[in-house]
Structure formats: C-alpha cells, structure tokens
Design a protein around this motif. Structure first.
Motif, PDB file in Angstrom:
ATOM      1  N   PHE A  87       0.827  -1.205   0.000  1.00 19.65           N
ATOM      2  CA  PHE A  87       0.000   0.000   0.000  1.00 19.65           C
ATOM      3  C   PHE A  87       0.861   1.254   0.000  1.00 19.65           C
ATOM      4  CE2 PHE A  87      -2.080   3.407   2.386  1.00 19.65           C
ATOM      5  CZ  PHE A  87      -3.226   3.586   1.616  1.00 19.65           C
ATOM      6  N   LEU A  88       1.928   1.264   0.826  1.00 14.44           N
ATOM      7  CA  LEU A  88       2.783   2.442   0.907  1.00 14.44           C
ATOM      8  C   LEU A  88       3.497   2.699  -0.419  1.00 14.44           C
ATOM      9  CD1 LEU A  88       4.065   4.696   2.582  1.00 14.44           C
ATOM     10  CD2 LEU A  88       5.805   3.051   3.342  1.00 14.44           C
ATOM     11  N   ILE A  89       3.979   1.651  -1.064  1.00 14.74           N
ATOM     12  CA  ILE A  89       4.666   1.807  -2.351  1.00 14.74           C
ATOM     13  C   ILE A  89       3.728   2.385  -3.396  1.00 14.74           C
ATOM     14  CG2 ILE A  89       5.750   0.540  -4.249  1.00 14.74           C
ATOM     15  CD1 ILE A  89       6.875  -1.383  -2.111  1.00 14.74           C
ATOM     16  N   LEU A  90       2.511   1.848  -3.469  1.00 14.74           N
ATOM     17  CA  LEU A  90       1.540   2.364  -4.446  1.00 14.74           C
ATOM     18  C   LEU A  90       1.191   3.815  -4.147  1.00 14.74           C
ATOM     19  CD1 LEU A  90      -0.848  -0.722  -4.805  1.00 14.74           C
ATOM     20  CD2 LEU A  90       0.936   0.040  -6.389  1.00 14.74           C
ATOM     21  N   PHE A  91       1.011   4.142  -2.869  1.00 16.66           N
ATOM     22  CA  PHE A  91       0.672   5.513  -2.491  1.00 16.66           C
ATOM     23  C   PHE A  91       1.779   6.485  -2.891  1.00 16.66           C
ATOM     24  CE2 PHE A  91       1.100   8.933   0.662  1.00 16.66           C
ATOM     25  CZ  PHE A  91      -0.117   9.576   0.495  1.00 16.66           C
ATOM     26  N   LEU A  92       3.021   6.142  -2.614  1.00  9.60           N
ATOM     27  CA  LEU A  92       4.138   7.022  -2.940  1.00  9.60           C
ATOM     28  C   LEU A  92       4.268   7.226  -4.447  1.00  9.60           C
ATOM     29  CD1 LEU A  92       6.801   5.638  -0.431  1.00  9.60           C
ATOM     30  CD2 LEU A  92       5.557   7.798  -0.257  1.00  9.60           C
ATOM     31  N   ILE A  93       4.101   6.162  -5.208  1.00 13.89           N
ATOM     32  CA  ILE A  93       4.216   6.267  -6.669  1.00 13.89           C
ATOM     33  C   ILE A  93       3.077   7.107  -7.243  1.00 13.89           C
ATOM     34  CG2 ILE A  93       4.169   4.961  -8.824  1.00 13.89           C
ATOM     35  CD1 ILE A  93       5.633   2.721  -7.410  1.00 13.89           C
ATOM     36  N   VAL A  94       1.862   6.907  -6.737  1.00  9.20           N
ATOM     37  CA  VAL A  94       0.711   7.664  -7.231  1.00  9.20           C
ATOM     38  C   VAL A  94       0.873   9.154  -6.934  1.00  9.20           C
ATOM     39  CG1 VAL A  94      -1.757   8.054  -6.903  1.00  9.20           C
ATOM     40  CG2 VAL A  94      -0.901   5.733  -7.190  1.00  9.20           C
ATOM     41  N   VAL A  95       1.294   9.492  -5.704  1.00 12.58           N
ATOM     42  CA  VAL A  95       1.480  10.895  -5.351  1.00 12.58           C
ATOM     43  C   VAL A  95       2.564  11.526  -6.218  1.00 12.58           C
ATOM     44  CG1 VAL A  95       2.213  12.477  -3.530  1.00 12.58           C
ATOM     45  CG2 VAL A  95       0.628  10.619  -3.003  1.00 12.58           C
ATOM     46  N   ALA A  96       3.681  10.827  -6.409  1.00 14.46           N
ATOM     47  CA  ALA A  96       4.755  11.358  -7.250  1.00 14.46           C
ATOM     48  C   ALA A  96       4.277  11.563  -8.687  1.00 14.46           C
ATOM     49  CB  ALA A  96       5.957  10.411  -7.222  1.00 14.46           C
ATOM     50  N   VAL A 128       7.259  24.901  -7.890  1.00 14.24           N
ATOM     51  CA  VAL A 128       8.026  23.998  -8.749  1.00 14.24           C
ATOM     52  C   VAL A 128       9.092  23.264  -7.938  1.00 14.24           C
ATOM     53  CG1 VAL A 128       9.631  23.879 -10.688  1.00 14.24           C
ATOM     54  CG2 VAL A 128       7.589  25.323 -10.835  1.00 14.24           C
ATOM     55  N   LEU A 129       9.812  24.010  -7.108  1.00 17.34           N
ATOM     56  CA  LEU A 129      10.846  23.401  -6.274  1.00 17.34           C
ATOM     57  C   LEU A 129      10.252  22.394  -5.299  1.00 17.34           C
ATOM     58  CD1 LEU A 129      13.803  23.288  -5.407  1.00 17.34           C
ATOM     59  CD2 LEU A 129      13.329  25.195  -3.841  1.00 17.34           C
ATOM     60  N   LEU A 130       9.110  22.763  -4.714  1.00 13.56           N
ATOM     61  CA  LEU A 130       8.439  21.840  -3.799  1.00 13.56           C
ATOM     62  C   LEU A 130       7.974  20.588  -4.516  1.00 13.56           C
ATOM     63  CD1 LEU A 130       7.228  21.199  -1.025  1.00 13.56           C
ATOM     64  CD2 LEU A 130       5.183  22.479  -1.729  1.00 13.56           C
ATOM     65  N   GLY A 131       7.423  20.736  -5.730  1.00 17.16           N
ATOM     66  CA  GLY A 131       6.970  19.581  -6.498  1.00 17.16           C
ATOM     67  C   GLY A 131       8.110  18.643  -6.850  1.00 17.16           C
ATOM     68  N   ILE A 132       9.233  19.201  -7.276  1.00 13.54           N
ATOM     69  CA  ILE A 132      10.397  18.363  -7.610  1.00 13.54           C
ATOM     70  C   ILE A 132      10.911  17.633  -6.373  1.00 13.54           C
ATOM     71  CG2 ILE A 132      12.781  18.419  -8.424  1.00 13.54           C
ATOM     72  CD1 ILE A 132      12.018  20.739 -10.234  1.00 13.54           C
ATOM     73  N   THR A 133      10.913  18.340  -5.248  1.00 12.10           N
ATOM     74  CA  THR A 133      11.360  17.717  -3.998  1.00 12.10           C
ATOM     75  C   THR A 133      10.456  16.551  -3.609  1.00 12.10           C
ATOM     76  OG1 THR A 133      12.235  19.848  -3.247  1.00 12.10           O
ATOM     77  CG2 THR A 133      11.890  18.138  -1.581  1.00 12.10           C
ATOM     78  N   ILE A 134       9.148  16.755  -3.741  1.00  8.57           N
ATOM     79  CA  ILE A 134       8.200  15.681  -3.409  1.00  8.57           C
ATOM     80  C   ILE A 134       8.425  14.473  -4.316  1.00  8.57           C
ATOM     81  CG2 ILE A 134       5.765  15.030  -3.441  1.00  8.57           C
ATOM     82  CD1 ILE A 134       5.083  17.850  -2.535  1.00  8.57           C
ATOM     83  N   ILE A 135       8.609  14.708  -5.616  1.00 12.10           N
ATOM     84  CA  ILE A 135       8.805  13.598  -6.552  1.00 12.10           C
ATOM     85  C   ILE A 135      10.063  12.812  -6.209  1.00 12.10           C
ATOM     86  CG2 ILE A 135       9.304  13.028  -8.960  1.00 12.10           C
ATOM     87  CD1 ILE A 135       7.534  15.350  -9.782  1.00 12.10           C
ATOM     88  N   LEU A 139       9.853   8.999  -4.637  1.00 15.69           N
ATOM     89  CA  LEU A 139      10.361   7.904  -5.474  1.00 15.69           C
ATOM     90  C   LEU A 139      11.529   7.182  -4.797  1.00 15.69           C
ATOM     91  CD1 LEU A 139      10.183   9.325  -9.109  1.00 15.69           C
ATOM     92  CD2 LEU A 139       8.612   7.759  -7.952  1.00 15.69           C
ATOM     93  N   LEU A 140      12.372   7.928  -4.095  1.00  9.53           N
ATOM     94  CA  LEU A 140      13.468   7.290  -3.373  1.00  9.53           C
ATOM     95  C   LEU A 140      12.944   6.375  -2.266  1.00  9.53           C
ATOM     96  CD1 LEU A 140      16.133  10.150  -3.074  1.00  9.53           C
ATOM     97  CD2 LEU A 140      16.246   8.084  -4.491  1.00  9.53           C
TER      98      LEU A 140
END
Length: 240
Positions: A87-96, A128-135, A139-140
């Motif tokens: 669930f956590l992996i899917l959530f992180l990928i979807v948000v990114a 933009v900076l915040l979005g890149i940081t979140i991605i 993903l990491l």
C-alpha cells in the motif's frame, strides 16, 4: 526445493531486523514533518496531522508484528507488514505521478493543495521546487520500500517453507553430529529406519543402524572386549 534461496536464513532474519530499524527511523522523520507542518499552518492542518499520525501508528504496528514473526518464527505475522508495504509503495508512486502531472501542466495551486492547506500562498518558483522535492523523495522512499519488500517476501517464503515441513518454527541452527559417521536430526538428517526401531523399543534412538538383524551395539562391544582364542600346534589354547 521450491523455496531455496542463496541468502542464508540467519542473514534473512538480520536483514528483516535492519528493515524494521530503518522503517522506524522513517516514521520518526514523518512525525517530525507532520509536527513542523502543524506549527507552520496552525489549526487548519489538524485533519492532515491526525491522518498522518494514524498512518504512522499503523506502520509501527506492522513493524512490531514483523519483529514478533521473526522472533517466534511465525510467517503469517509477516502478512500485515507485506500488505502495508504494498500500500505504501503504491501511495508514494501515485502521489509522485500526480505531482509530476501538476508540474507538467502548470497547475501549481494543486501542489499547494497537497500540503493540506489551500489558502496558503507560495510562489510559482517555490511550487516547482516543492513539487520536484516531493517527486524525488517519494520515489526514493518507494524504491527503498521495494527493496525491503523483496527482503521481507524472501523471509516469508523461507519461514513458510519450514513451517510446511511440519517443524515448529524454523530451525535456523542445528546441533553438531555425534561423530564423523552419524548426523543429527536437529541438522535435518532423517533416520526413518532408526526411528521405526526406536518406536518399537530399539536401542539406537534414531542414530545409525546399530541394531540391524538383532545385533545391536552393546553385543558388538562385548564381543570386542573378549580375548581371541587360538590353538597352537601342540593343542594348547592361547589368548591374544
């Protein structure tokens, strides 16, 4: 065997403990981020703060069950942790992925909404900076959890394999052989004939074929202790 693996059993258990420690550290960082956002946004962030704390508690509970499974050799208690990881992996990928789409189409307000406070103003450059940081961070963490999922899944398969063999838990270590010719049941050696004779009142207790044909080890030792008789040319008996 179907569940054979190149990773030793003890290494899998140690790796599982390392996974638990790293995940606990990630939970501590998550709580710190939640507290920081609550301090920054105030009471408007209470709903997301409580939701985040609840998620952390669920993850910590899954980690605790995994440690219990490792200690007690109970593979079924690894299932909650495996489910939480998926669930956590899917959530992180979807948000990114959603953040990537928002950046791609320039919907910077949507990135602000992801913080949980729609009326909080940030500039487009900051968005933009915040979005890149979140991605990058999401993903990491997702890649790390995928690697952890592989370890926990290997551990689950191995523990389940031993459980299906009828053992009460996983025999991670075994006793040394009694000598150079006989193994040990604790090491996985099977002695079907010795066990049958032992159940019928035999003397070998499952180690080797010591009473085959009614000639057990005790009789053999008595014979070896008796002196040899030899008759010389004059008819006299000699002992050796």
């Amino acid at each position: 065997m179907g569940a054979s693996t190149a990773i030793p059993c003890s290494s899998l258990k140690t790796a599982g403990v390392v996974v638990a420690i790293v995940e606990v550290l990630l939970c501590i960082l998550s709580v710190y981020g939640l507290c920081r956002n609550l301090h920054l946004f105030g009471s408007a962030y209470w709903f997301w703060f409580l939701l985040g704390v609840f998620s952390v508690i669920v993850i910590l509970l899954a980690i605790g069950l995994m440690l219990y499974a490792i200690k007690r050799d109970k593979p079924r208690w690894l299932i909650p942790h495996l489910s939480a990881q998926v669930f956590l992996i899917l959530f992180l990928i979807v948000v990114a992925f959603v953040v990537f789409l928002l950046l791609l189409f320039g919907f910077y307000g949507g990135i602000r909404n992801l913080l949980g406070v729609s009326n909080y103003y940030i500039s487009d450059d900051s968005a933009v900076l915040l979005g890149i940081t979140i991605i990058v961070i999401y993903l990491l963490v997702a890649a790390l959890e995928i690697f952890f999922l592989f370890i926990v899944w290997k551990l689950y398969k191995h523990m389940k394999h031993y459980a299906e063999m009828g053992t009460d838990g996983v025999a991670w270590t075994g006793a040394l052989p009694k000598d150079a010719y006989h193994g040990s049941p604790q090491m996985g050696d099977a002695y079907p004939y010795g066990q049958d004779r032992n159940a019928a009142g035999g003397q070998d207790s499952g180690y080797g074929n010591q009473s085959f044909g009614g000639y057990n080890q005790h009789q053999y030792q008595q014979q070896q202790q008796q002196p040899l008789m030899h008759q010389d040319s004059r008819g006299y008996d000699r002992r050796y």
